[in-house]
Design an enzyme around this catalytic site. Structure first.
Site, PDB file in Angstrom:
ATOM      1  NE  ARG A 213      21.641-108.423  -2.431  1.00  0.00           N
ATOM      2  CZ  ARG A 213      20.845-108.343  -3.494  1.00  0.00           C
ATOM      3  NH1 ARG A 213      20.747-109.339  -4.327  1.00  0.00           N
ATOM      4  NH2 ARG A 213      20.145-107.267  -3.700  1.00  0.00           N
TER       5      ARG A 213
ATOM      6  CE  LYS B 271      22.020-105.933  -8.535  1.00  0.00           C
ATOM      7  NZ  LYS B 271      21.570-104.651  -7.937  1.00  0.00           N
TER       8      LYS B 271
ATOM      9  NE  ARG C  55      13.025-101.530  -9.091  1.00  0.00           N
ATOM     10  CZ  ARG C  55      14.152-102.000  -8.543  1.00  0.00           C
ATOM     11  NH1 ARG C  55      15.127-102.429  -9.320  1.00  0.00           N
ATOM     12  NH2 ARG C  55      14.291-102.044  -7.245  1.00  0.00           N
TER      13      ARG C  55
ATOM     14  NE  ARG D  31      16.181-102.926  -1.988  1.00  0.00           N
ATOM     15  CZ  ARG D  31      15.444-102.453  -2.992  1.00  0.00           C
ATOM     16  NH1 ARG D  31      14.336-101.791  -2.736  1.00  0.00           N
ATOM     17  NH2 ARG D  31      15.809-102.649  -4.227  1.00  0.00           N
TER      18      ARG D  31
ATOM     19  NE  ARG E  68      12.056-105.127  -6.425  1.00  0.00           N
ATOM     20  CZ  ARG E  68      13.374-105.252  -6.574  1.00  0.00           C
ATOM     21  NH1 ARG E  68      13.880-105.403  -7.789  1.00  0.00           N
ATOM     22  NH2 ARG E  68      14.179-105.244  -5.545  1.00  0.00           N
TER      23      ARG E  68
HETATM   24  P1  AP5 Z   1      17.182-102.153 -12.183  1.00  0.00           P
HETATM   25  O1  AP5 Z   1      17.765-102.742 -13.414  1.00  0.00           O
HETATM   26  O2  AP5 Z   1      15.854-102.641 -11.730  1.00  0.00           O
HETATM   27  O3  AP5 Z   1      18.248-102.205 -10.985  1.00  0.00           O
HETATM   28  P2  AP5 Z   1      18.822-103.452 -10.165  1.00  0.00           P
HETATM   29  O4  AP5 Z   1      20.297-103.225 -10.046  1.00  0.00           O
HETATM   30  O5  AP5 Z   1      18.351-104.748 -10.734  1.00  0.00           O
HETATM   31  O6  AP5 Z   1      18.150-103.144  -8.747  1.00  0.00           O
HETATM   32  P3  AP5 Z   1      17.371-104.082  -7.716  1.00  0.00           P
HETATM   33  O7  AP5 Z   1      16.607-103.159  -6.791  1.00  0.00           O
HETATM   34  O8  AP5 Z   1      16.610-105.147  -8.413  1.00  0.00           O
HETATM   35  O9  AP5 Z   1      18.556-104.663  -6.906  1.00  0.00           O
HETATM   36  P4  AP5 Z   1      18.485-105.248  -5.509  1.00  0.00           P
HETATM   37  O10 AP5 Z   1      19.866-105.748  -5.435  1.00  0.00           O
HETATM   38  O11 AP5 Z   1      18.051-104.326  -4.430  1.00  0.00           O
HETATM   39  O12 AP5 Z   1      17.244-106.236  -5.561  1.00  0.00           O
HETATM   40  P5  AP5 Z   1      17.109-107.798  -5.838  1.00  0.00           P
HETATM   41  O13 AP5 Z   1      15.860-108.025  -6.574  1.00  0.00           O
HETATM   42  O14 AP5 Z   1      18.377-108.352  -6.344  1.00  0.00           O
HETATM   43  O15 AP5 Z   1      17.132-100.558 -12.419  1.00  0.00           O
HETATM   44  C1  AP5 Z   1      16.584 -99.681 -11.449  1.00  0.00           C
HETATM   45  C2  AP5 Z   1      15.786 -98.569 -12.139  1.00  0.00           C
HETATM   46  O16 AP5 Z   1      16.673 -97.720 -12.861  1.00  0.00           O
HETATM   47  C3  AP5 Z   1      14.744 -99.082 -13.158  1.00  0.00           C
HETATM   48  O17 AP5 Z   1      13.598 -98.277 -13.042  1.00  0.00           O
HETATM   49  C4  AP5 Z   1      15.447 -98.854 -14.524  1.00  0.00           C
HETATM   50  O18 AP5 Z   1      14.505 -98.621 -15.562  1.00  0.00           O
HETATM   51  C5  AP5 Z   1      16.300 -97.629 -14.240  1.00  0.00           C
HETATM   52  N1  AP5 Z   1      17.566 -97.545 -14.989  1.00  0.00           N
HETATM   53  C6  AP5 Z   1      18.547 -98.493 -15.070  1.00  0.00           C
HETATM   54  N2  AP5 Z   1      19.592 -98.034 -15.785  1.00  0.00           N
HETATM   55  C7  AP5 Z   1      19.295 -96.747 -16.148  1.00  0.00           C
HETATM   56  C8  AP5 Z   1      19.981 -95.718 -16.875  1.00  0.00           C
HETATM   57  N3  AP5 Z   1      21.195 -95.921 -17.390  1.00  0.00           N
HETATM   58  N4  AP5 Z   1      19.357 -94.523 -17.030  1.00  0.00           N
HETATM   59  C9  AP5 Z   1      18.114 -94.301 -16.515  1.00  0.00           C
HETATM   60  N5  AP5 Z   1      17.415 -95.234 -15.820  1.00  0.00           N
HETATM   61  C10 AP5 Z   1      18.002 -96.424 -15.631  1.00  0.00           C
HETATM   62  O19 AP5 Z   1      16.937-108.347  -4.332  1.00  0.00           O
HETATM   63  C11 AP5 Z   1      15.785-108.032  -3.567  1.00  0.00           C
HETATM   64  C12 AP5 Z   1      15.952-108.584  -2.175  1.00  0.00           C
HETATM   65  O20 AP5 Z   1      16.092-110.034  -2.229  1.00  0.00           O
HETATM   66  C13 AP5 Z   1      17.191-108.133  -1.406  1.00  0.00           C
HETATM   67  O21 AP5 Z   1      16.995-106.892  -0.756  1.00  0.00           O
HETATM   68  C14 AP5 Z   1      17.394-109.293  -0.424  1.00  0.00           C
HETATM   69  O22 AP5 Z   1      16.501-109.192   0.653  1.00  0.00           O
HETATM   70  C15 AP5 Z   1      16.999-110.516  -1.248  1.00  0.00           C
HETATM   71  N6  AP5 Z   1      18.143-111.151  -1.923  1.00  0.00           N
HETATM   72  C16 AP5 Z   1      18.364-111.271  -3.266  1.00  0.00           C
HETATM   73  N7  AP5 Z   1      19.524-111.891  -3.514  1.00  0.00           N
HETATM   74  C17 AP5 Z   1      20.074-112.176  -2.310  1.00  0.00           C
HETATM   75  C18 AP5 Z   1      21.296-112.798  -1.902  1.00  0.00           C
HETATM   76  N8  AP5 Z   1      22.193-113.254  -2.791  1.00  0.00           N
HETATM   77  N9  AP5 Z   1      21.535-112.907  -0.570  1.00  0.00           N
HETATM   78  C19 AP5 Z   1      20.661-112.468   0.349  1.00  0.00           C
HETATM   79  N10 AP5 Z   1      19.493-111.867   0.036  1.00  0.00           N
HETATM   80  C20 AP5 Z   1      19.206-111.713  -1.286  1.00  0.00           C
HETATM   81 MG    MG Z   2      17.066-106.260 -10.066  1.00  0.00          MG
END
Ligand code: AP5
Ligand code: MG
Length: 208
Positions: free
Chosen positions: A88, A13, A122, A163, A152
């Site tokens: 979410r 994402k 990552r 997660r 991270r």
């Molecule tokens: P990346 O783009 O970083 O993936 P992402 O989908 O953004 O993954 P996140 O881990 O950031 O999602 P998340 O939902 O766990 O965390 P968030 O920060 O939102 O890509 C991943 C890797 O793959 C990278 O290394 C990239 O280079 C690689 N890649 C991508 N595409 C590729 C491809 N096609 N080929 C090869 N490699 C590829 O949330 C963190 C925490 O915050 C949550 O756990 C929760 O505690 C809290 N939080 C956030 N939002 C909320 C909410 N709305 N409600 C409650 N808690 C929340």
């Molecule tokens: Mg992300």
């Protein structure tokens, strides 16, 4: 254009939102990035959110909903936005309906085993760029700004598994929810490079 990126942790994402932001000139709003910035700055919100994030749990709805509502009310969101990581839960989606209507919800589809591998490799930069050790060729600094890359705190294997479980229990019901609302668009991310996935995503968004 107002879009939501929905998908498991590590589905891509953030990576693809960074590209959409440049091509469509609309803000990328990642709730995860907002929490991490607050944790770094030691704000009251950061202190409240840290424990949940470190354990791989969701931050309580009441800490997230008003935060997003306030952010979307800012002037730069008038032309549109990319929401990454919100909603979410069904409760968050219902709350969001009261303050904004979105044009589409894009569902990033990726197998669990690939997710775990990608999240483990990552590396991120403080400027918002995301990389993977599989594609970095040993580089340890950001190609855009030169800063040192880091891992991270929630990207440890045991936290990633938690997660994913939380995603299936709390977030994946949103797939059915948005399908029923006619807003869901599936994006197949399996066995495809970032450029290939982005090319499909860009075409999808252009049609909105
Ligand atoms: P990346 O783009 O970083 O993936 P992402 O989908 O953004 O993954 P996140 O881990 O950031 O999602 P998340 O939902 O766990 O965390 P968030 O920060 O939102 O890509 C991943 C890797 O793959 C990278 O290394 C990239 O280079 C690689 N890649 C991508 N595409 C590729 C491809 N096609 N080929 C090869 N490699 C590829 O949330 C963190 C925490 O915050 C949550 O756990 C929760 O505690 C809290 N939080 C956030 N939002 C909320 C909410 N709305 N409600 C409650 N808690 C929340
Ligand atoms: Mg992300």
């Amino acid at each position: 254009m107002k879009i939501v990126l929905l998908g498991a942790p590590g589905a891509g994402k953030g990576t693809h939102a960074q590209r959409l932001k440049v091509d469509f000139q609309i803000p990328h709003i990642s709730t995860g990035d907002i929490f991490r910035a607050n944790i770094k700055a030691g704000t009251a919100l950061g202190v409240k959110a840290k424990g949940y994030i470190d354990r791989g749990e969701l931050v309580p709805d009441e800490l997230v909903i008003d935060l997003v509502k306030d952010r979307l009310a800012q002037k730069d969101c008038e032309k549109g936005f990319i929401l990454d990581g919100f909603p979410r839960t069904i409760h968050q989606a219902e709350a969001m309906k009261q303050f904004v209507s979105v044009d589409a919800v894009i569902n990033f589809i990726l197998k669990d085993e690939v997710i775990i591998k990608r999240v483990s490799g990552r590396r991120v930069c403080s400027c918002g760029e995301t990389y993977n050790t599989a594609l970095l060729n040993g580089a340890t600094t950001c190609a855009k700004c030169g800063n040192e890359l880091y891992q991270r705190a929630d990207d440890k294997e045991e936290t990633i598994k938690n997660r994913l479980q939380v995603y299936y229990k709390e977030t994946s019901p949103l797939i059915e929810y948005y399908k029923n609302n006619g807003l869901l668009l599936d994006l197949d991310c399996n066995d495809r490079s970032i450029d290939e996935v982005y090319s499909d995503l860009n075409a999808m968004v252009k049609k909105l």
